[in-house]
Motif scaffolding. Structure first.
Motif, short mmCIF file in Angstrom:
data_model
loop_
_atom_site.label_atom_id
_atom_site.label_comp_id
_atom_site.label_asym_id
_atom_site.label_seq_id
_atom_site.Cartn_x
_atom_site.Cartn_y
_atom_site.Cartn_z
N HIS A 224 3.12 6.73 -1.37
CA HIS A 224 2.95 5.29 -1.56
C HIS A 224 1.52 4.97 -2.02
N PHE A 225 0.55 5.62 -1.40
CA PHE A 225 -0.85 5.38 -1.79
C PHE A 225 -1.05 5.74 -3.27
N LEU A 226 -0.42 6.82 -3.69
CA LEU A 226 -0.54 7.23 -5.10
C LEU A 226 0.07 6.18 -6.02
N ASP A 227 1.22 5.61 -5.58
CA ASP A 227 1.84 4.54 -6.36
C ASP A 227 0.93 3.33 -6.47
N VAL A 228 0.25 3.03 -5.37
CA VAL A 228 -0.68 1.89 -5.37
C VAL A 228 -1.77 2.14 -6.41
N LEU A 229 -2.30 3.38 -6.42
CA LEU A 229 -3.43 3.69 -7.30
C LEU A 229 -3.01 3.84 -8.75
N GLU A 230 -1.82 4.41 -8.98
CA GLU A 230 -1.42 4.69 -10.37
C GLU A 230 -0.57 3.60 -10.99
N LYS A 231 0.29 2.96 -10.15
CA LYS A 231 1.23 1.97 -10.70
C LYS A 231 0.91 0.55 -10.29
N GLY A 232 -0.10 0.39 -9.48
CA GLY A 232 -0.46 -0.96 -9.05
C GLY A 232 0.48 -1.57 -8.03
N THR A 233 1.27 -0.72 -7.36
CA THR A 233 2.15 -1.20 -6.28
C THR A 233 1.30 -1.88 -5.20
N THR A 234 1.83 -2.98 -4.65
CA THR A 234 1.12 -3.66 -3.56
C THR A 234 1.12 -2.76 -2.33
N PRO A 235 -0.05 -2.56 -1.71
CA PRO A 235 -0.09 -1.68 -0.53
C PRO A 235 0.76 -2.22 0.62
N ILE A 236 1.51 -1.35 1.26
CA ILE A 236 2.31 -1.73 2.44
C ILE A 236 1.38 -2.08 3.59
N VAL A 237 0.23 -1.43 3.62
CA VAL A 237 -0.75 -1.75 4.66
C VAL A 237 -2.09 -2.06 3.97
N SER A 238 -2.59 -3.24 4.25
CA SER A 238 -3.84 -3.66 3.60
C SER A 238 -5.03 -3.32 4.49
N ALA A 239 -6.21 -3.38 3.91
CA ALA A 239 -7.42 -3.15 4.70
C ALA A 239 -7.55 -4.22 5.78
N GLU A 240 -7.09 -5.45 5.46
CA GLU A 240 -7.12 -6.53 6.46
C GLU A 240 -6.18 -6.22 7.63
N ASP A 241 -5.06 -5.56 7.32
CA ASP A 241 -4.17 -5.12 8.41
C ASP A 241 -4.90 -4.13 9.31
N GLY A 242 -5.67 -3.25 8.69
CA GLY A 242 -6.44 -2.27 9.46
C GLY A 242 -7.44 -2.96 10.37
N LEU A 243 -8.06 -4.02 9.84
CA LEU A 243 -9.02 -4.81 10.64
C LEU A 243 -8.30 -5.50 11.80
N ALA A 244 -7.14 -6.11 11.51
CA ALA A 244 -6.41 -6.85 12.55
C ALA A 244 -5.98 -5.91 13.68
N ALA A 245 -5.54 -4.70 13.32
CA ALA A 245 -5.13 -3.73 14.35
C ALA A 245 -6.33 -3.31 15.19
N LEU A 246 -7.47 -3.14 14.52
CA LEU A 246 -8.71 -2.79 15.23
C LEU A 246 -9.07 -3.89 16.24
N GLN A 247 -8.93 -5.15 15.81
CA GLN A 247 -9.26 -6.27 16.70
C GLN A 247 -8.38 -6.26 17.95
N ILE A 248 -7.10 -5.94 17.78
CA ILE A 248 -6.20 -5.89 18.94
C ILE A 248 -6.68 -4.80 19.91
N GLY A 249 -7.04 -3.64 19.34
CA GLY A 249 -7.51 -2.53 20.18
C GLY A 249 -8.79 -2.88 20.92
N LEU A 250 -9.71 -3.53 20.23
CA LEU A 250 -10.97 -3.90 20.87
C LEU A 250 -10.74 -4.97 21.94
#
Lengths: 320, 339
Positions: free
Chosen positions: A276-302
């Protein structure tokens, strides 16, 4: 995790360029396996690649992502995205500015049973999500280099490093989280080597989620489970539900380890993820998980760490 | 021993009746119910005498009664029984408020009658194995419990579709005391107190009313975190989250994580799955031992031996305190301390 990601990338039509690690012998072993070279600095490795996959201890993500963004390289970054919210925000801003992708490896979104549950909810088959339950428990980790997972300053401990899988998935299914209440063994008895945690999430839409996590089982044991109850149905995935095979061997009259995996898949979730990551980089597919999602998950953990430390319910807004 | 049942509002009355009719040393003298239609229905079903009033039944020189009314009516019925000098087994939760629960205990003490709260899980053969394991000390330090006591919306607990058999009082705050928290927190709260021999010192709860929102106004989803004096913490999922077409009404599960390992329990997981074209959905037919039989045996033995039952009225008060604290926490979003 570097070895796992390398194995996944190696199955795709990409060229593995090289490995960089502070642990030279580990780097050499992995590089040899894929007939690639080792690099003695991140700078040199970045010069040679289009994409960098960062599988270092969590507290190092920040510095390395900034360096990679500055070099204009796309980034795959292991979860948790960062150790602090400030780090994560700076990383996201830097990648935006450099116009490079920051893809967070929340692999659970690519595990077939979890991806399927998300699809079932999205199709409306169980109605509006009301109560979710997740379990993820293993033995005390001893597999990481220098055992960095046991250093709370580096990893955030079990409440962050392990349970973030389920925080992210719970949020993906039921939406943004508003507040967190958590109890943990280390919160109750500071200094405990093992840890066990129960974390209750309240989502903005009123849904509630119970997450169980543990680094407390006997060695070799690992259990996961989930349940999603909606106002029009229920999804169950209990611990013992994914055992299509049963092989019970004898060895010297005792029970021996199973010689084959008990839950075989044509494609493991790590491979699905990097595809999927390769598709995002080569075909412009929208990422299933965004960097903002990564931030939001981090906030829950903290927030969970803060709640288990203070005994209060913690608002996500407090860890912004 | 002469026993009567006061009210068939609670669905457990049916099972208690069936069990008692098989106990050789028990004579079921009769039943009384303020809903005469309901009383007649069950008197006929079990072939027992229906009395015109609770007082008339209590005048029959009973040794014990089982109170199975709506939760909020436990107090007046227990009072009647105690004043008649009859020992009481009261359905859980003991009352809808701590004050009522304490009043029930005080009235029985003053009248010199025994009071037992109906917590059948203490007599579950499955639950007892975990108790034995904990008491053996083999688990070492206990870290925590991840537990569930989920069920279908109680309105579905009905046999024939007759208006007087509806159990919708379970979702009526005035009669039940609340929703899922009231219905499904007390079993685990009591079991964990019994397992740990430690009291709850803090309660956190978060609830919602997403499921069955069109039908009821009480909470239908709930997560409760109990923290005990010895530092052990436990989450309780008390949600009415089992769909009406689930293979059974619900269940009670537990994961106990401790220094020396993991113990799990699925109390009702002694069943056979039946796929009947007539029924149209799979059903789990339980074949495990009936906890109610053990509980009723204990009540009868305690009355016979004039001794304190293994589960007391005080245990019911403690459970009521925990439920009340859970509602306070859900309203304030912060944990509530218990002393």
């Amino acid at each position: 995790m570097g070895r796992t990601h390398a194995a996944a990338w190696a199955k795709l039509p990409v060229k593995l360029v090289g490995v960089c690690s502070t642990d030279q012998s580990r780097a050499k072993a992995l590089a040899d396996q894929y007939s690639v070279g080792t690099f003695d600095s991140l700078e040199k490795l970045l010069d040679a690649v289009d994409v960098i996959d960062i599988c270092t201890p969590t507290h190092l993500h920040h510095e390395m992502v900034l360096q990679a963004a500055k070099a204009g390289k796309h980034i795959v970054c292991e979860k948790p995205l960062a150790r602090t919210v400030a780090q994560a925000r700076e990383m996201i801003a830097a990648c935006k500015k450099a116009n490079v992708q920051l893809l967070v490896a929340h692999v659970l979104r690519f595990a077939p049973q979890y991806a399927q549950a998300k699809a079932v909810v999205d199709r409306g088959e169980i109605g509006k999500v009301a109560v979710q339950r997740f379990t993820r428990c293993s033995a005390l980790p001893n597999w990481a280099s220098d055992n960095w997972l046991m250093d709370v300053e580096k990893s955030g401990g079990m409440l962050l490093d392990l349970m973030i899988h389920d925080y992210d998935f719970a949020r993906w299914v039921a939406g943004d989280v508003e507040s967190v209440f958590a109890k943990s063994l280390r919160g109750q008895k500071p200094g405990s080597k093992e840890d066990y945690g129960l974390v209750m999430l309240r989502h903005k839409n009123g849904a509630i989620t119970n997450v169980e996590g543990g680094w407390a089982y006997a060695p070799g044991m690992f259990r996961t489970a989930f349940e999603i109850a909606g106002d029009a149905g229920l999804i169950e995935h209990p611990v013992d539900s994914s055992t299509p095979l049963g092989v019970y061997m004898k060895q010297n009259g005792e029970v021996a380890d199973a010689p084959i995996p008990v839950n075989p898949l044509a494609e493991d979730p790590y491979t699905t993820q990097v595809k999927h990551f390769l598709d995002v980089l080569e075909k412009g597919t929208t990422p299933i998980v965004s960097a903002e999602d990564g931030l939001a998950a981090l906030q829950i953990g903290l927030a969970a760490i803060e709640s288990s430390r203070t005994g209060r319910q913690v608002q996500i807004a407090e860890v912004a | 021993m002469r026993i009567g049942i006061l009210s068939f509002a609670h669905l457990h009355a049916e099972n208690y009746m069936a069990v008692m009719q098989k106990m050789p040393d028990v004579e079921v003298v009769g039943i009384a119910d303020e809903n005469m239609e309901r009383g007649q229905y069950f008197a006929k079903m079990f072939n027992v005498k229906l009395f015109d009033s609770y007082a008339a039944l209590l005048a029959e020189k009973l040794d014990g009664v089982i109170v199975c009314s709506e939760n909020s009516k436990h107090l007046p019925l227990v009072k009647l029984a105690a004043e008649a000098g009859v020992h009481v087994l009261c359905e859980k939760p003991l009352a809808t408020t701590v004050a009522d629960a304490q009043a029930i205990v005080d009235i029985c003490k003053k009248a010199g009658v025994l009071l037992m709260t109906a917590f059948p899980m203490r007599f579950s053969t499955v639950a007892l194995e975990i108790k034995k394991l904990i008491d053996s000390g083999k688990l070492g330090q206990i870290y925590g419990f991840n537990t569930t006591n989920q069920g279908a919306l109680p309105e579905f607990h009905q046999g024939e579709n007759l208006p007087f058999l509806k159990r919708d009082w379970f979702v009526d705050k005035a009669l039940a005391g609340g929703g899922a928290i009231t219905d499904h927190t007390v079993h685990l709260a009591d079991m964990l107190r019994w397992y740990l021999q430690s009291e709850v010192v803090e309660v956190f709860a978060t609830t919602n009313a997403i499921m069955h929102a069109a039908k009821v106004s009480v909470e239908t989803g709930g997560l409760v975190m109990l923290t005990f004096a010895n530092g052990v913490f436990a989450s309780v999922d008390c949600s009415w989250s089992k769909p009406a077409y689930y293979p059974t009404w619900g269940g009670l599960t537990m994961e106990l994580v401790a220094e020396n390992g993991l113990a799990t329990m699925d109390a009702a997981k002694q069943y056979t799955t039946v796929y009947s074209q007539k029924i149209g959905r799979p059903l789990w037919y339980g074949w495990g031992s009936d906890s109610n039989a053990g509980m009723l045996r204990e009540f009868v033995d305690a009355v016979n031996g004039k001794r304190t039952p293994a589960v007391t009225g005080e245990d019911g008060v403690k459970a009521a305190e925990i439920v009340t604290a859970a509602y306070e926490s859900a309203a304030t979003d912060q944990p509530v301390k218990l002393t």
